[in-house]
Scaffold this active site. Structure first.
Site, PDB file in Angstrom:
ATOM      1  CB  CYS A 109      -1.116  -0.214   1.084  1.00 32.35           C
ATOM      2  SG  CYS A 109      -0.168   0.078   2.672  1.00 32.35           S
TER       3      CYS A 109
ATOM      4  CG  ASP B  19      12.474  26.127 -34.177  1.00 33.27           C
ATOM      5  OD1 ASP B  19      12.767  27.434 -34.466  1.00 33.27           O
ATOM      6  OD2 ASP B  19      12.842  25.120 -34.642  1.00 33.27           O
TER       7      ASP B  19
END
Length: 771
Positions: free
Chosen positions: A31, A432
């Site tokens: 857990c 770009d």
């Protein structure tokens, strides 16, 4: 020059935020509390910089240069878990797997205990004899449930709590109460009310849930295992005598010629030296169409050869291959935690103590109020069982594993959970231009020499400067020079360039013979104080046509061969004049670069996702405007140096946008780092890819929208999983504390919570990119 003037051969310090030096398979975690305990134990070892433990992969990634692995293993074992070192690039095996046979045997022993419950629901008072119930429940409690006692004891010894401790306490209480009721009523008339079925059912259901959870987790890791399976074990190497031999892949060295038969898997990264064929690279790039391969073409290890025989000269092996880097990137992404998970870890650290307190209050409250201590014990058991934090620990890593795995199969590599979570919020993408929206394969359109020079002389000098560069414009220049008639090439031949220096966002500088030569854009010419008026009209016309303009200039023979670096060392015209080194304009070169056919569709797809699109380029305004018209981008900023791109990104962020920067060159790296998330194209430089949080394995700008889409879907799954994990506890805890939920139903709900969380994450495997 343009956005990508500097080549990938330059080195820049681009450091990944997390560089694991050790990987361990961790056994015994159940857990989120276990995860926290392992992390805390490893973090206490001296010189450990960073630790990330993942419940879904059952692995720990530790950044601890110089720290012995044995010391880290000892720390994990001291915390009560097992640690198995994963060597090098070896695939990781799970440290612990739930046994299906054990679950089946536990179910067989539990079934008779549950039959009377079903009979009672049907109106029958039939029940098993007490001794038979005890005989069935005891091996379940102390045999099949032994793992809960062992892990719970280790948790107590480490002054912590976990799921195993809650299950051990809950089932022991139910078993002990039944035993006390049975022995306490011995010799009395009437059958005692026993609860052996509750403890047995909880143990069986928890182990069944863990088995189902493990199966589901293996499916979430399927993408990574598929990538790891692409590594061939052997390669056929051609020796110096021409003979071929099959050797282990570890013995193949850079420079060896590897023979790949038709239909075989290419074992190394390399360059084709003989033969022609096609290669299926779909598992690496997501590209479904086979790619043609001829002498001079590069091939990637892990791809599948087509119908032809290929001879490949090895350029990378082992951990340096593209496949190995992809596997490492996916593993690191699945191990790293998004910011949201770190908040969940803080909750889980106090979760078990809070649940124990609630269980104690339930026991005392019902016992003192109703004076029904057996029922109070059962209610407390229900609280302990339903509150196990398994689902809480799996909610995030299961979704991250499934999402990054699905993305990797489609050619989208997400570096870590933080990039994943950040991309979810992106509402602005800055592109770009060169090599990103354009094909990055420009052709030389024209050469305009200055007065007194020939076209061949200008082209020869430009080719000499760029011969050592891998930039797209450099290749176009050299190819144009090589296409000149032989006689013109010999007359205009220039010496080889030396002292080559890339000037990001501006151009190149080099020494050619005794002269200093610069090749670059308007900004570089302005820094050098060079007058370009003689060719200004021609340059303006070229820019209006969408062409890229590069200027060629040279200085006199006196003085050292210095070159400007980022504008700091550029000699002003006055200084150059005093030294007799006035640079002179030699000519102008113009280049045309076609817009990628997918670019307009990429922009349209981003707009459908309500994302603002911007073009940031170091190229001239005319070329930028032409690309913007063809792609549908409205906001354009041109003539930007690397620092200018950073300022543009920061301005967008200042305006309230969450910005993703998309680029592929060295000069894009600062902007990629400045953005909320950087996205690099794999065809670009290594620096861009190291700086970016997401790498696209195909030079297809449509994948940008797909990367954002899978990030959004994965983050939504994380939110859904956390919601359901908390809902189980928010609803279940009060019901159990109020006595409205018996231990069997509580165990069922707890087991189903983990399975539901992992099952929900698995839905991401069905994701398909639009590109």
């Amino acid at each position: 020059m343009t956005d990508m003037q500097s080549s990938g051969s330059l080195a820049v310090n681009a450091v990944s935020p997390f560089r694991p030096t050790h990987r361990f398979a961790i056994g015994g975690m159940t857990c989120a509390s276990c995860v926290k305990r392992v992390e805390r134990s490893l973090g206490k070892v001296a010189d450990v910089r960073r630790v990330s433990v993942n419940l879904a992969t059952e692995q720990a990634h530790v950044e601890a240069p110089g720290v012995d692995a044995a010391a880290l293993q000892a720390a994990v074992e001291k915390a009560g878990y097992q640690a198995i070192l994963i060597a090098g690039d070896a695939p990781a095996a799970a440290a612990h797997a739930e046994s299906g046979a054990a679950v089946a045997m536990a179910a067989l022993l539990t079934a008779p205990l549950l039959l009377p419950m079903l009979a009672m629901a049907a109106g029958s008072g039939w029940a098993l004899p007490a001794w038979l119930q005890w005989l069935l429940a005891t091996p379940l409690q102390f045999g099949f449930g032994a793992r809960f006692y062992k892990a719970g004891y280790k948790a107590v010894r480490a002054r912590a709590g976990n799921m195993d401790l809650l299950v051990a306490l809950g089932t022991s209480a139910a078993y002990g109460l039944s035993l006390w009721q049975w022995l306490g009523t011995a010799g009395h008339h009437g059958a005692p009310h026993l609860y052996f079925e509750a403890s047995a059912a909880v143990i069986t259901l928890v182990r069944l849930g863990k088995w189902l959870e493990a199966r589901a987790r293996r499916q979430t890791a399927q993408a990574l295992r598929a990538l790891q399976s692409l590594r061939p074990d052997t390669a056929r190497v051609r020796g110096a005598d021409g003979r071929e031999s099959e050797v282990p892949i570890a013995r193949v060295a850079v420079g060896d010629v590897v023979v790949v038969r038709p239909g075989g898997r290419i074992p190394v990264d390399g360059e084709v030296v003989e033969g022609s064929s096609q290669a299926d690279e779909s598992m690496l790039t997501g590209e479904s169409r086979p790619q043609d391969k001829r002498p001079g073409d590069k091939v990637t290890g892990g791809s599948v050869n087509g119908a032809g025989l290929l001879c490949v000269r090895t350029t990378a092996t082992g951990g340096q291959t593209t496949l190995a880097r992809i596997v490492r990137l996916v593993e690191d992404a699945q191990a790293a935690k998004p910011p949201l998970q770190r908040a969940v870890d803080r909750v889980s650290a106090v979760f078990v103590p809070v649940v124990l307190a609630i269980a104690l209050l339930t026991l005392l409250g019902w016992g003192l109020a109703a004076h029904d201590w057996p029922q109070a014990v059962l209610d407390a058991v229900s609280v302990l069982v339903i509150a196990c934090p398994c689902a809480l620990g799996l909610a995030t890593p299961a979704a991250v594993m499934a999402g990054t795995g699905a993305a990797a199969r489609r050619g989208i590599l997400i570096r870590d959970g933080e990039a994943l979570e950040t991309a979810y919020r992106v509402d602005c993408v800055a592109f770009d231009k060169t090599g990103t929206l354009t094909a990055g394969r420009p052709a030389l359109a024209a050469v305009e020499p200055a007065a007194g020079l020939s076209r061949g002389e200008v082209l020869a000098l430009a080719a000499a400067v760029q011969r050592g560069s891998e930039h797209a414009l450099a290749r176009a220049t050299v190819q144009a020079w090589e296409r000149l008639p032989a006689q013109e090439r010999s007359v205009a031949a220039a010496p080889a360039a030396t002292s080559l220096q890339a000037l990001p966002g501006r151009g190149l500088a080099a020494r050619v013979g005794a002269r200093r030569v610069w090749l670059g854009n308007d900004a570089l010419m302005a820094e050098l104080g060079i007058d370009v008026c003689a060719l200004h009209a021609a340059a303006t016309a070229a820019e209006n046509d969408g062409l890229t303009v590069s200027w060629l200039a040279a200085a006199g023979e006196a003085g050292p061969a210095t070159a400007p670096a980022d504008g700091a060392d550029v000699p002003p015209a006055s200084t150059a004049a005093r030294n007799g080194q006035i640079p002179a304009l030699l000519g102008m070169l113009t280049f045309g670069d076609a817009v990628r056919p997918e670019s307009a569709a990429a922009v349209a797809q981003l707009r459908r996702q309500r994302i603002h699109v911007v073009l940031l380029t170091g190229d001239n305004a005319g070329s930028a405007a032409a690309v913007a018209r063809q792609t549908g981008i409205e906001q354009v900023e041109s003539r930007l140096l690397p620092a200018g791109k950073v300022r543009a990104v920061e301005a967008l962020r200042g305006a309230g946008y969450r910005v993703a920067m998309v680029g592929d060159g060295i000069n894009d790296a600062p902007a990629l780092a400045a953005a909320d998330v950087g996205i690099a194209l794999a065809g670009g430089t290594d620096v861009a890819m190291q700086t970016a949080g997401i790498t696209l394995m195909r030079d297809d700008p449509r994948l940008v929208a797909d990367a954002i889409d899978i990030s959004r879907r994965t983050t939504r799954k994380i939110h859904q999983n956390l919601f359901w994990a908390f809902v189980y506890n928010v609803i279940g805890l009060p019901l159990a504390a109020l006595g409205w939920l018996n231990p069997v139903l509580a165990g069922t709900a707890m087991a189903l919570s983990s399975v539901c969380v992992v099952g929900n994450a698995l839905l991401l495997r069905r994701w398909r990119p639009r590109a």
